[in-house]
Scaffold this active site. Structure first.
Site, PDB file in Angstrom:
ATOM      1  N   CYS A 146       0.819  -1.227   0.000  1.00  0.00           N
ATOM      2  CA  CYS A 146       0.000   0.000   0.000  1.00  0.00           C
ATOM      3  C   CYS A 146       0.846   1.267   0.000  1.00  0.00           C
ATOM      4  O   CYS A 146       0.335   2.354  -0.256  1.00  0.00           O
ATOM      5  CB  CYS A 146      -0.933   0.013   1.198  1.00  0.00           C
ATOM      6  SG  CYS A 146      -2.236  -1.207   1.060  1.00  0.00           S
TER       7      CYS A 146
HETATM    8  N1  COA Z   1     -20.282  -9.152   8.273  1.00  0.00           N
HETATM    9  C1  COA Z   1     -20.825  -9.181   9.502  1.00  0.00           C
HETATM   10  N2  COA Z   1     -20.118  -9.335  10.627  1.00  0.00           N
HETATM   11  C2  COA Z   1     -18.795  -9.487  10.505  1.00  0.00           C
HETATM   12  C3  COA Z   1     -18.140  -9.475   9.256  1.00  0.00           C
HETATM   13  C4  COA Z   1     -18.959  -9.312   8.119  1.00  0.00           C
HETATM   14  N3  COA Z   1     -18.429  -9.270   6.879  1.00  0.00           N
HETATM   15  N4  COA Z   1     -16.841  -9.640   9.434  1.00  0.00           N
HETATM   16  C5  COA Z   1     -16.636  -9.749  10.756  1.00  0.00           C
HETATM   17  N5  COA Z   1     -17.819  -9.664  11.417  1.00  0.00           N
HETATM   18  C6  COA Z   1     -18.071  -9.756  12.856  1.00  0.00           C
HETATM   19  C7  COA Z   1     -16.994 -10.548  13.564  1.00  0.00           C
HETATM   20  O1  COA Z   1     -17.310 -11.931  13.502  1.00  0.00           O
HETATM   21  C8  COA Z   1     -17.081 -10.000  14.977  1.00  0.00           C
HETATM   22  O2  COA Z   1     -18.151 -10.602  15.646  1.00  0.00           O
HETATM   23  P1  COA Z   1     -18.040 -10.956  17.223  1.00  0.00           P
HETATM   24  O3  COA Z   1     -17.838  -9.631  17.892  1.00  0.00           O
HETATM   25  O4  COA Z   1     -19.351 -11.618  17.491  1.00  0.00           O
HETATM   26  O5  COA Z   1     -16.840 -11.842  17.326  1.00  0.00           O
HETATM   27  C9  COA Z   1     -17.447  -8.526  14.748  1.00  0.00           C
HETATM   28  O6  COA Z   1     -18.008  -8.445  13.432  1.00  0.00           O
HETATM   29  C10 COA Z   1     -16.263  -7.587  14.843  1.00  0.00           C
HETATM   30  O7  COA Z   1     -15.197  -8.096  14.019  1.00  0.00           O
HETATM   31  P2  COA Z   1     -13.768  -7.466  13.995  1.00  0.00           P
HETATM   32  O8  COA Z   1     -12.898  -8.211  13.031  1.00  0.00           O
HETATM   33  O9  COA Z   1     -13.269  -7.302  15.371  1.00  0.00           O
HETATM   34  O10 COA Z   1     -14.106  -6.031  13.353  1.00  0.00           O
HETATM   35  P3  COA Z   1     -13.326  -4.672  13.428  1.00  0.00           P
HETATM   36  O11 COA Z   1     -14.238  -3.653  13.959  1.00  0.00           O
HETATM   37  O12 COA Z   1     -11.970  -4.826  14.050  1.00  0.00           O
HETATM   38  O13 COA Z   1     -13.117  -4.340  11.875  1.00  0.00           O
HETATM   39  C11 COA Z   1     -11.485  -4.399  10.134  1.00  0.00           C
HETATM   40  C12 COA Z   1     -12.389  -5.207  11.049  1.00  0.00           C
HETATM   41  C13 COA Z   1     -10.655  -5.356   9.282  1.00  0.00           C
HETATM   42  C14 COA Z   1     -12.364  -3.567   9.198  1.00  0.00           C
HETATM   43  C15 COA Z   1     -10.578  -3.480  10.981  1.00  0.00           C
HETATM   44  O14 COA Z   1      -9.924  -4.219  11.991  1.00  0.00           O
HETATM   45  C16 COA Z   1      -9.546  -2.749  10.164  1.00  0.00           C
HETATM   46  O15 COA Z   1      -9.856  -1.907   9.345  1.00  0.00           O
HETATM   47  N6  COA Z   1      -8.251  -2.988  10.368  1.00  0.00           N
HETATM   48  C17 COA Z   1      -7.187  -2.362   9.600  1.00  0.00           C
HETATM   49  C18 COA Z   1      -7.184  -3.006   8.275  1.00  0.00           C
HETATM   50  C19 COA Z   1      -6.226  -2.379   7.345  1.00  0.00           C
HETATM   51  O16 COA Z   1      -6.157  -1.195   7.176  1.00  0.00           O
HETATM   52  N7  COA Z   1      -5.456  -3.192   6.669  1.00  0.00           N
HETATM   53  C20 COA Z   1      -4.515  -2.701   5.771  1.00  0.00           C
HETATM   54  C21 COA Z   1      -4.752  -3.274   4.467  1.00  0.00           C
HETATM   55  S1  COA Z   1      -3.661  -2.492   3.400  1.00  0.00           S
END
Ligand code: COA
Length: 373
Positions: free
Chosen positions: A156
């Site tokens: 990225c």
């Molecule tokens: N639809 C519905 N629910 C979902 C889901 C989906 N597609 N994906 C995950 N969930 C659920 C999970 O199962 C979890 O449920 P639980 O609380 O019952 O266990 C809940 O939503 C929260 O999941 P979590 O993974 O903790 O979400 P988050 O708020 O941390 O968001 C990201 C996830 C990936 C969006 C976030 O962590 C993020 O943006 N991280 C940085 C990513 C990034 O920038 N990467 C760089 C790439 S270049």
């Protein structure tokens, strides 16, 4: 002394789009198919049933509402779940070359320059569709540039790392002008069967023309005041695809050959590193965060961007100060901060300062501080 200037930017946006609702509908159809196919194993407790995705979660967790993609049909086919992009013959331009040429033409037009004014092309992005000949050399040929070209990949952060290479080339006198191009086909390395990440990425291509100041009319473009890069090894964003271990087309059974991340760890570890890098960079140039009129941040996740801007500024940023393009484009890897710059820099007054900042796998961080001429 020669100083480098951004004199033009360009953006190619694939016409096809996928809304969250469309993506979720296809994902949930895939989940139903998968769970029905494995009903007995799931009933015996040998396999866990897959859970459905939701549009509301996606928008809340990421700020993404839609994404542009090179191919919609393959991604939305519940029995396929990956883009269908036919291979082209050696006599045809590659997909990344086509995207790059479109973005470069806009950047040249904006700068009022032609291929004859450019000496180098750097294609900098997360994934090259082949190792060689370099995509950049193909782009160079397609544009009719007499000079040199090379590809580079810093995930990225590719655009900002490419910008530093371009600044060095221009300021050292090895090129009069350099095109930095970011043809990101992120849909090609995204696992559309993975509920945690199937919504993250989109496709786009950006281009930036970097020229020496003496070749750019006064009042046009942005002076590049400085670049700062930082890397620190982490496995938290990883893709094991490579020439020694090729994945199959769908990634099934070889899921590590596609994008894999520990999203929460990334969020927690990278956000403070990014804020510190920008602050340290400003300090080294005797500037303070309050001098910044704009932050064009890598567009990974809305909450992450808001947190970084808050840490840098010491308060919440307005959407004018830290523009967001995630809602329409999703995460387009290295192209994201450049899309934000391309779309949201024309209104700045002469003398206004801003930072183009990337972050991502590696980990890698790039900060480029610019001033409107
Ligand atoms: N639809 C519905 N629910 C979902 C889901 C989906 N597609 N994906 C995950 N969930 C659920 C999970 O199962 C979890 O449920 P639980 O609380 O019952 O266990 C809940 O939503 C929260 O999941 P979590 O993974 O903790 O979400 P988050 O708020 O941390 O968001 C990201 C996830 C990936 C969006 C976030 O962590 C993020 O943006 N991280 C940085 C990513 C990034 O920038 N990467 C760089 C790439 S270049």
């Amino acid at each position: 002394m020669i100083k480098a200037v951004i004199s033009g930017t360009g953006l190619y946006t694939p016409p096809a789009t996928i809304s969250n609702d469309e993506l979720v509908e296809a994902f949930n159809a895939f989940v139903e198919l998968h769970n029905a196919q494995h009903a007995e194993a799931i009933a015996r407790g040998e396999m866990e049933a897959l859970q459905p995705s939701s549009s509301a979660f996606i928008e809340k967790a990421s700020g993404i509402k839609s994404r542009h993609v090179v191919d919609r049909e393959g991604i939305l086919d519940p029995e396929r779940m990956c883009p269908s992009i036919p291979e082209r013959s050696n006599d045809e331009p590659s997909v990344q070359c086509d995207m790059s040429v479109a973005a470069c033409k806009e950047a040249l037009e904006q700068a009022g320059k032609t291929a004859a004014d450019v000496d180098a092309v750097i294609v900098a992005c997360s994934n090259m569709q082949r190792p060689y000949p370099a995509i950049s050399v193909e782009v160079q040929q397609a544009l009719g540039i007499d000079g040199f070209a090379y590809d580079m990949n810093v995930a990225c952060s590719s655009a900002t790392f490419g910008l530093q290479a371009a600044v060095n080339a221009v300021e050292n006198g090895t090129a009069r002008a350099v095109l930095v191009v970011n043809p990101e086909i992120c849909s090609g390395h995204l696992n559309f069967r993975d509920r945690d990440s199937h919504f993250i990425f989109g496709d786009a291509c950006t281009a930036i023309l970097v020229e020496r100041d003496s070749d750019v009319a006064e009042g046009k473009g942005f002076d590049i005041l400085g670049t700062r890069l930082k890397t620190k090894f982490s496995n938290n964003i990883r893709n094991n695809f490579g020439f020694l271990n090729r994945g199959d087309e769908s990634g099934i059974g070889q899921l590590d050959k596609l994008f894999v991340q520990q999203g929460r760890k990334v969020f927690k570890e990278v956000s403070p590193m990014v804020a510190e890098t920008i602050q340290g960079h400003l300090e080294s140039l005797s500037m303070s965060p309050s001098d910044l009129a704009r932050l064009w941040l890598h567009q990974a996740n809305l909450n992450m961007n808001q947190l970084i801007a808050r840490r840098v500024l010491g308060r919440d940023a307005t959407v004018e100060e830290a523009p967001v393009i995630l809602d329409e484009y999703a995460n387009t890897s290295s192209a994201g901060s450049v899309i934000a710059f391309h779309k949201h820099s024309g209104d700045l007054e002469s003398g206004a300062l801003g930072v183009i900042c990337s972050f991502g796998a590696g980990y890698s961080i790039g900060s480029v501080i610019v001033r409107r001429r």
